[in-house]
Design a protein around this motif. Sequence first.
Motif, PDB file in Angstrom:
ATOM      1  N   LEU A  46       0.841  -1.206   0.000  1.00  0.00           N
ATOM      2  CA  LEU A  46       0.000   0.000   0.000  1.00  0.00           C
ATOM      3  C   LEU A  46       0.872   1.251   0.000  1.00  0.00           C
ATOM      4  CD1 LEU A  46      -2.757   1.237   0.056  1.00  0.00           C
ATOM      5  CD2 LEU A  46      -2.654   1.247   2.498  1.00  0.00           C
ATOM      6  N   ILE A  47       1.958   1.244   0.767  1.00  0.00           N
ATOM      7  CA  ILE A  47       2.831   2.426   0.816  1.00  0.00           C
ATOM      8  C   ILE A  47       3.426   2.694  -0.562  1.00  0.00           C
ATOM      9  CG2 ILE A  47       5.034   3.270   1.699  1.00  0.00           C
ATOM     10  CD1 ILE A  47       4.358   2.169   4.344  1.00  0.00           C
ATOM     11  N   SER A  48       3.817   1.633  -1.269  1.00  0.00           N
ATOM     12  CA  SER A  48       4.416   1.886  -2.587  1.00  0.00           C
ATOM     13  C   SER A  48       3.376   2.419  -3.573  1.00  0.00           C
ATOM     14  CB  SER A  48       5.083   0.627  -3.109  1.00  0.00           C
ATOM     15  OG  SER A  48       4.143  -0.385  -3.238  1.00  0.00           O
ATOM     16  N   VAL A  49       2.140   1.890  -3.509  1.00  0.00           N
ATOM     17  CA  VAL A  49       1.088   2.435  -4.383  1.00  0.00           C
ATOM     18  C   VAL A  49       0.814   3.895  -4.048  1.00  0.00           C
ATOM     19  CG1 VAL A  49      -1.352   2.245  -4.941  1.00  0.00           C
ATOM     20  CG2 VAL A  49       0.037   0.231  -4.873  1.00  0.00           C
ATOM     21  N   LEU A  50       0.822   4.207  -2.738  1.00  0.00           N
ATOM     22  CA  LEU A  50       0.569   5.596  -2.333  1.00  0.00           C
ATOM     23  C   LEU A  50       1.707   6.508  -2.760  1.00  0.00           C
ATOM     24  CD1 LEU A  50      -0.955   5.121   1.203  1.00  0.00           C
ATOM     25  CD2 LEU A  50      -2.094   5.821  -0.850  1.00  0.00           C
ATOM     26  N   ILE A  51       2.940   6.005  -2.752  1.00  0.00           N
ATOM     27  CA  ILE A  51       4.054   6.852  -3.184  1.00  0.00           C
ATOM     28  C   ILE A  51       3.958   7.115  -4.684  1.00  0.00           C
ATOM     29  CG2 ILE A  51       6.548   6.857  -3.517  1.00  0.00           C
ATOM     30  CD1 ILE A  51       6.850   5.706  -0.810  1.00  0.00           C
ATOM     31  N   VAL A  52       3.509   6.110  -5.438  1.00  0.00           N
ATOM     32  CA  VAL A  52       3.297   6.339  -6.876  1.00  0.00           C
ATOM     33  C   VAL A  52       2.241   7.430  -7.082  1.00  0.00           C
ATOM     34  CG1 VAL A  52       2.440   5.278  -8.971  1.00  0.00           C
ATOM     35  CG2 VAL A  52       4.049   4.066  -7.571  1.00  0.00           C
ATOM     36  N   ALA A  53       1.141   7.353  -6.306  1.00  0.00           N
ATOM     37  CA  ALA A  53       0.115   8.393  -6.406  1.00  0.00           C
ATOM     38  C   ALA A  53       0.668   9.752  -5.998  1.00  0.00           C
ATOM     39  CB  ALA A  53      -1.071   8.023  -5.521  1.00  0.00           C
ATOM     40  N   TYR A  54       1.496   9.763  -4.967  1.00  0.00           N
ATOM     41  CA  TYR A  54       2.097  11.014  -4.495  1.00  0.00           C
ATOM     42  C   TYR A  54       2.975  11.631  -5.572  1.00  0.00           C
ATOM     43  CZ  TYR A  54       3.943  14.201  -1.026  1.00  0.00           C
ATOM     44  OH  TYR A  54       4.261  15.325  -0.338  1.00  0.00           O
ATOM     45  N   ILE A  77       9.415  -1.354  -9.918  1.00  0.00           N
ATOM     46  CA  ILE A  77      10.283  -1.922  -8.886  1.00  0.00           C
ATOM     47  C   ILE A  77       9.472  -2.349  -7.672  1.00  0.00           C
ATOM     48  CG2 ILE A  77      12.203  -1.398  -7.366  1.00  0.00           C
ATOM     49  CD1 ILE A  77      13.237   0.418  -9.538  1.00  0.00           C
ATOM     50  N   ALA A  78       8.451  -1.553  -7.320  1.00  0.00           N
ATOM     51  CA  ALA A  78       7.647  -1.891  -6.149  1.00  0.00           C
ATOM     52  C   ALA A  78       6.878  -3.177  -6.382  1.00  0.00           C
ATOM     53  CB  ALA A  78       6.685  -0.750  -5.841  1.00  0.00           C
ATOM     54  N   PHE A  79       6.399  -3.390  -7.605  1.00  0.00           N
ATOM     55  CA  PHE A  79       5.690  -4.640  -7.892  1.00  0.00           C
ATOM     56  C   PHE A  79       6.637  -5.832  -7.735  1.00  0.00           C
ATOM     57  CE2 PHE A  79       4.548  -7.776 -11.203  1.00  0.00           C
ATOM     58  CZ  PHE A  79       3.465  -8.302 -10.544  1.00  0.00           C
ATOM     59  N   LEU A  80       7.843  -5.694  -8.263  1.00  0.00           N
ATOM     60  CA  LEU A  80       8.803  -6.800  -8.123  1.00  0.00           C
ATOM     61  C   LEU A  80       9.114  -7.072  -6.655  1.00  0.00           C
ATOM     62  CD1 LEU A  80      11.316  -6.211 -11.005  1.00  0.00           C
ATOM     63  CD2 LEU A  80       9.477  -7.829 -10.842  1.00  0.00           C
ATOM     64  N   GLY A  81       9.265  -5.999  -5.870  1.00  0.00           N
ATOM     65  CA  GLY A  81       9.551  -6.183  -4.456  1.00  0.00           C
ATOM     66  C   GLY A  81       8.421  -6.876  -3.731  1.00  0.00           C
TER      67      GLY A  81
ATOM     68  N   GLY B  13      -9.257  10.893  -6.347  1.00  0.00           N
ATOM     69  CA  GLY B  13      -8.170   9.937  -6.139  1.00  0.00           C
ATOM     70  C   GLY B  13      -7.564  10.043  -4.762  1.00  0.00           C
ATOM     71  N   GLY B  14      -7.367  11.283  -4.305  1.00  0.00           N
ATOM     72  CA  GLY B  14      -6.797  11.463  -2.968  1.00  0.00           C
ATOM     73  C   GLY B  14      -7.699  10.906  -1.894  1.00  0.00           C
ATOM     74  N   ILE B  15      -9.018  11.115  -2.052  1.00  0.00           N
ATOM     75  CA  ILE B  15      -9.942  10.604  -1.039  1.00  0.00           C
ATOM     76  C   ILE B  15      -9.953   9.078  -1.043  1.00  0.00           C
ATOM     77  CG2 ILE B  15     -12.388  10.448  -0.461  1.00  0.00           C
ATOM     78  CD1 ILE B  15     -12.624  13.361  -1.233  1.00  0.00           C
ATOM     79  N   PHE B  16      -9.913   8.467  -2.239  1.00  0.00           N
ATOM     80  CA  PHE B  16      -9.896   7.000  -2.269  1.00  0.00           C
ATOM     81  C   PHE B  16      -8.614   6.449  -1.653  1.00  0.00           C
ATOM     82  CE2 PHE B  16     -13.388   6.923  -5.379  1.00  0.00           C
ATOM     83  CZ  PHE B  16     -14.127   5.935  -4.780  1.00  0.00           C
ATOM     84  N   ALA B  17      -7.488   7.108  -1.932  1.00  0.00           N
ATOM     85  CA  ALA B  17      -6.228   6.635  -1.344  1.00  0.00           C
ATOM     86  C   ALA B  17      -6.277   6.770   0.170  1.00  0.00           C
ATOM     87  CB  ALA B  17      -5.061   7.426  -1.918  1.00  0.00           C
ATOM     88  N   PHE B  18      -6.871   7.854   0.656  1.00  0.00           N
ATOM     89  CA  PHE B  18      -6.973   8.043   2.102  1.00  0.00           C
ATOM     90  C   PHE B  18      -7.876   6.980   2.721  1.00  0.00           C
ATOM     91  CE2 PHE B  18      -8.730  10.211   5.837  1.00  0.00           C
ATOM     92  CZ  PHE B  18      -7.542  10.441   6.499  1.00  0.00           C
ATOM     93  N   ILE B  19      -8.992   6.668   2.034  1.00  0.00           N
ATOM     94  CA  ILE B  19      -9.896   5.629   2.553  1.00  0.00           C
ATOM     95  C   ILE B  19      -9.183   4.283   2.607  1.00  0.00           C
ATOM     96  CG2 ILE B  19     -11.959   4.300   1.986  1.00  0.00           C
ATOM     97  CD1 ILE B  19     -13.204   6.862   1.020  1.00  0.00           C
ATOM     98  N   ALA B  20      -8.373   4.005   1.568  1.00  0.00           N
ATOM     99  CA  ALA B  20      -7.612   2.753   1.571  1.00  0.00           C
ATOM    100  C   ALA B  20      -6.714   2.680   2.789  1.00  0.00           C
ATOM    101  CB  ALA B  20      -6.786   2.656   0.300  1.00  0.00           C
ATOM    102  N   SER B  21      -6.099   3.799   3.120  1.00  0.00           N
ATOM    103  CA  SER B  21      -5.166   3.793   4.233  1.00  0.00           C
ATOM    104  C   SER B  21      -5.890   3.675   5.566  1.00  0.00           C
ATOM    105  CB  SER B  21      -4.346   5.068   4.176  1.00  0.00           C
ATOM    106  OG  SER B  21      -3.429   5.043   5.177  1.00  0.00           O
ATOM    107  N   VAL B  22      -7.045   4.336   5.681  1.00  0.00           N
ATOM    108  CA  VAL B  22      -7.823   4.200   6.917  1.00  0.00           C
ATOM    109  C   VAL B  22      -8.289   2.761   7.090  1.00  0.00           C
ATOM    110  CG1 VAL B  22      -9.957   4.903   8.045  1.00  0.00           C
ATOM    111  CG2 VAL B  22      -8.516   6.596   7.004  1.00  0.00           C
ATOM    112  N   GLY B  23      -8.697   2.138   5.969  1.00  0.00           N
ATOM    113  CA  GLY B  23      -9.079   0.734   6.039  1.00  0.00           C
ATOM    114  C   GLY B  23      -7.918  -0.143   6.456  1.00  0.00           C
ATOM    115  N   MET B  24      -6.753   0.199   5.957  1.00  0.00           N
ATOM    116  CA  MET B  24      -5.547  -0.540   6.333  1.00  0.00           C
ATOM    117  C   MET B  24      -5.316  -0.482   7.828  1.00  0.00           C
ATOM    118  SD  MET B  24      -3.156  -1.997   4.705  1.00  0.00           S
ATOM    119  CE  MET B  24      -1.973  -2.943   5.605  1.00  0.00           C
ATOM    120  N   GLY B  41      -6.614   1.387  -3.020  1.00  0.00           N
ATOM    121  CA  GLY B  41      -5.344   2.041  -3.326  1.00  0.00           C
ATOM    122  C   GLY B  41      -5.089   2.141  -4.813  1.00  0.00           C
ATOM    123  N   ALA B  42      -5.371   1.059  -5.537  1.00  0.00           N
ATOM    124  CA  ALA B  42      -5.170   1.095  -6.996  1.00  0.00           C
ATOM    125  C   ALA B  42      -6.132   2.076  -7.646  1.00  0.00           C
ATOM    126  CB  ALA B  42      -5.344  -0.296  -7.577  1.00  0.00           C
ATOM    127  N   LEU B  43      -7.382   2.129  -7.139  1.00  0.00           N
ATOM    128  CA  LEU B  43      -8.344   3.085  -7.700  1.00  0.00           C
ATOM    129  C   LEU B  43      -7.884   4.516  -7.452  1.00  0.00           C
ATOM    130  CD1 LEU B  43     -11.017   3.665  -9.052  1.00  0.00           C
ATOM    131  CD2 LEU B  43     -12.089   3.550  -6.836  1.00  0.00           C
TER     132      LEU B  43
END
Lengths: 105, 130
Positions: A46-54, A77-81, B13-24, B41-43
């Motif tokens: 999840l952190i790597s997906v979030l960093i990609v979004a960031y 790289i994150a997928f491979l890891g 997108g930011g809200i969905f990513a935040f929801i993913a993290s809260v769920g985590m 997170g992917a969404l």
Amino acid sequence: MMGMEGILLKGATEAVLILLTLAILFAFIRLVIGPDPADRIVALDLISVLIVAYLGAFSIYTGEKAFLDVAIAYALIAFLGTVALARFRERLAKKSRNGKIDGEG
Amino acid sequence: MVEAITAILLVAGGIFAFIASVGMLRLPDTIIRMHAATKAGALGSGLIFLALACYYLELSITLRALATVFFLLLTAPVAAHLIGRAAYCSRVNLWHKTWIDEFANICDWCETSAEEEGASGCELEEKGTQ
């Protein structure tokens, strides 16, 4: 040049960057407290997906197009890891079940 | 107009990513948490990259952003499958309200896919428990 929509977009980008920072922080808390190693792998994924979004949001914030290439390379790289960590965890579980130790690794 | 669409996609997108993290952080067990992390997170990051594609509106950048979205949608299920398999094989504790666990009574499906072992899963399981 900066119209009404430009101000809106700038505000939205800043808000999204703050949201993503909080999200990475929450995922990091799970990475620290996660009771099982599988929890930590999920948190890292999840952190790597979030960093990609960031990186995507930061590319809009600064107007620098090169961050998109960084994001693509980081996603690869994150997928491979993640795949490597998951395979490692599964093999560890199988080994500990076939062998002597039945405890969790 | 383009900037408004970009802002809407970005905030979604930011809200969905935040929801993913809260769920985590809040959901009860590993496999349920994985549900939040991989899908939402992917969404979320997919929406942010769509916003990026709308924002620049150049052919090369937009194509690369769309390729990133495609790649994220391609790899998120694969990673989720591998992590879920590893978690289930390592007998992670399920939530106490989980009432269906279809592999619990089958003699150990994880072992049958082990490469080197010639024996079937059931014998391995009996050996392992003694």
